[in-house]
Write an enzyme that holds these catalytic residues in place. Structure first.
Site, mmCIF file in Angstrom:
data_model
loop_
_atom_site.group_PDB
_atom_site.id
_atom_site.type_symbol
_atom_site.label_atom_id
_atom_site.label_comp_id
_atom_site.label_asym_id
_atom_site.label_seq_id
_atom_site.Cartn_x
_atom_site.Cartn_y
_atom_site.Cartn_z
ATOM 1 N N ASP A 53 8.194 46.463 -16.311
ATOM 2 C CA ASP A 53 7.961 45.189 -16.994
ATOM 3 C C ASP A 53 7.942 45.419 -18.496
ATOM 4 O O ASP A 53 6.886 45.538 -19.120
ATOM 5 C CB ASP A 53 6.675 44.537 -16.504
ATOM 6 N N HIS B 222 -0.095 39.171 -13.377
ATOM 7 C CA HIS B 222 0.125 38.175 -14.427
ATOM 8 C C HIS B 222 -0.753 36.951 -14.188
ATOM 9 O O HIS B 222 -0.988 36.558 -13.045
ATOM 10 C CB HIS B 222 1.606 37.779 -14.475
ATOM 11 N N PRO C 279 -7.277 42.605 -21.440
ATOM 12 C CA PRO C 279 -7.675 41.731 -20.339
ATOM 13 C C PRO C 279 -8.439 42.476 -19.265
ATOM 14 O O PRO C 279 -8.102 43.611 -18.928
ATOM 15 C CB PRO C 279 -6.330 41.218 -19.800
ATOM 16 N N MET D 222 -9.189 40.085 -12.671
ATOM 17 C CA MET D 222 -9.546 38.710 -12.308
ATOM 18 C C MET D 222 -11.058 38.610 -12.065
ATOM 19 O O MET D 222 -11.615 39.398 -11.305
ATOM 20 C CB MET D 222 -8.799 38.345 -11.033
ATOM 21 N N HIS E 269 -5.130 49.052 -22.202
ATOM 22 C CA HIS E 269 -4.443 47.766 -21.992
ATOM 23 C C HIS E 269 -5.143 46.890 -20.966
ATOM 24 O O HIS E 269 -4.719 45.765 -20.742
ATOM 25 C CB HIS E 269 -2.996 47.993 -21.572
#
Length: 445
Positions: free
Chosen positions: A83, A191, A343, A346, A370
């Site tokens: 990606d 994502h 990030p 979730m 990351h």
DNA sequence: ATGTTC
């Protein structure tokens, strides 16, 4: 002195490997991930290899790995990742939680309905081949020319939203065909699009306590994937031609001064520009939703950057300043004057960090983590985490999957504890958090 | 991550 683990150049290694983790996180790092990092140092022409605290096993170079090549040294598609320009964008809303609260159920439904997401999903926008080529060659400035850019945001994007040296003639027809219908889609896997609340901000930061922000995590979709695949195959073919030794098949590479190596860089640049444009176009879809639900609020770009790329930079390596090609795969560039967005998994917090500008930041080639980093593979997560465990791990966070899947492979239980990763960055004196962002509502791909 | 076989 911030801590890190140093593995001196031994046996067939060409350079030392530095792993920037706390002692606590070091215990959790898979043996194979560390082995992959050490193996990268055996590739001829590699001058520095660095690992971040979210290190985990990947394809060739581990995720969380940084590999710097000398001029004429190796360029490796596998050391950038499938990606290409997977990255993160953060938007400020100016809203407080109270203003958002009554609408959070509506918001989740609207996101699901109006953000194109999921595996193989096509975009709601149509681009001609010439428009597409313009976008992948120039990045965000091309969107401005096509009247698709809402505001002057380039200064808030890494590379000003335009990766240098991109050339669409280096991209296969197959990649173009896959990419042209996927520009303006979120994708799948890790994502996401997430609405968050600032719960812990440093007084000197741009964030107000309680302010609502939106984070977007996506990349170059099937387009970058196809480019990586095409060039991995080509690299294997070129092995004999250039008499290269690949320590493992997955670290296939080209010499930087070969035509094929230059072509990969030109194609990689196209995928980088695709991903910058993708995050901008998705932001515009989000603005359409926002206008309907929160007409008093305006989404403003805070920052947009990548964590999967290779780029030319100048670093001091072994006491000597030199121009090197830095591959970052699941690692974020962190200069002294830009923030980095990290990030969480979730259901867990994300962070905005700034460089500590220490001796170690130079040794880490100005890189930071990351994300949380996986602790389990997708298959292992699906096998070992139950629905109940997963649901309770999400707490109050409202999550929906665009694909309707159970999201067990993306459960926070499958990832490392992000707060340990952030602690680790501080202990290594690489970065410190200026804001913690607590998730409220998340659309997963 | 991914028209789920790198």
């Amino acid at each position: 002195m911030g801590i890190y683990y140093n593995f001196p150049a031994e046996d067939d290694m060409n350079c030392p490997v530095k792993l920037f983790t706390s002692h606590r996180i070091y215990q959790e790092i898979e043996r194979e991930a560390l082995n992959q990092l050490l193996t990268a140092a055996t590739v001829p022409g590699v001058l520095a290899v660095v690992g971040m605290p979210d290190l985990h096993q990947g394809y060739g170079l581990p995720i969380g790995g940084v590999m710097a090549s000398e001029e004429g040294g190796p360029i490796s598609p596998g050391a950038v990742g499938f990606d290409i320009n997977c990255g993160v964008r953060l938007l400020k809303t100016g809203l407080t939680l109270e203003e958002l609260n009554n609408l959070s159920n509506n918001l989740l439904q609207e996101l699901r309905k109006r953000i194109p997401a999921g595996l193989g999903k096509s975009s709601s926008l149509k681009f001609s081949e010439s428009e597409f080529k313009q976008i992948i060659t120039q990045g965000l400035p091309a969107l401005a020319q096509l009247n698709l850019l809402d505001e002057v945001i380039l200064s808030r994007c890494e590379d000003q939203g335009s990766f240098p040296g991109a050339d669409s003639s280096a991209v296969s027809k197959k990649a173009i065909n896959r990419g042209i219908t996927q520009l303006n889609t979120l994708g799948s896997g890790n994502h996401f699009l997430e609405v968050q609340q600032v719960v812990n901000s440093q007084p000197e930061s741009d964030f107000k306590q309680g302010e609502v922000v939106v984070m977007l995590h996506t990349g170059s979709r099937g387009f970058g994937h196809q480019i990586c695949k095409d060039y991995l195959k080509l690299a294997e073919k070129c092995q004999q031609k250039y008499n290269l030794s690949f320590p493992v098949k997955n670290l296939a590479h080209f010499p930087l001064n070969s035509p094929e190596g230059q072509d990969y860089l030109a194609a990689m640049g196209c995928a980088a520009n695709f991903a910058y444009a993708n995050r901008e176009l998705l932001t515009q879809r989000l603005r359409e939703i926002w206008r309907d639900l929160f007409p008093q609020s305006e989404l403003k770009l805070y920052y947009d950057h990548t964590h999967n790329i290779a780029r030319w930079e100048t670093h001091i390596i072994a006491g000597q300043e030199q121009r090197v090609l830095v591959h970052r795969k699941g690692a974020t560039r962190l200069s002294n004057d830009t923030p980095a967005l990290i990030p969480g998994s979730m259901g867990t917090s994300s962070y905005v960090v700034k460089s500590l500008n220490s001796e170690n930041t130079a040794l880490a080639l100005q890189s930071t983590a990351h994300g949380a980093g996986r602790k389990m593979s997708r298959t292992q997560a699906k096998k070992s985490i139950t629905q109940e465990q997963h649901r309770s791990s999400l707490g109050e966070v409202k999550a929906v999957s665009s694909s309707g899947g159970n999201m067990l492979d993306e459960s926070p239980l499958a990832y490392k504890d992000i707060s340990l990763v952030i602690d680790s960055l501080q202990e290594s004196q690489l970065a410190h958090p200026i804001a913690r962002l607590k998730p409220l509502v998340v659309l997963k791909g």
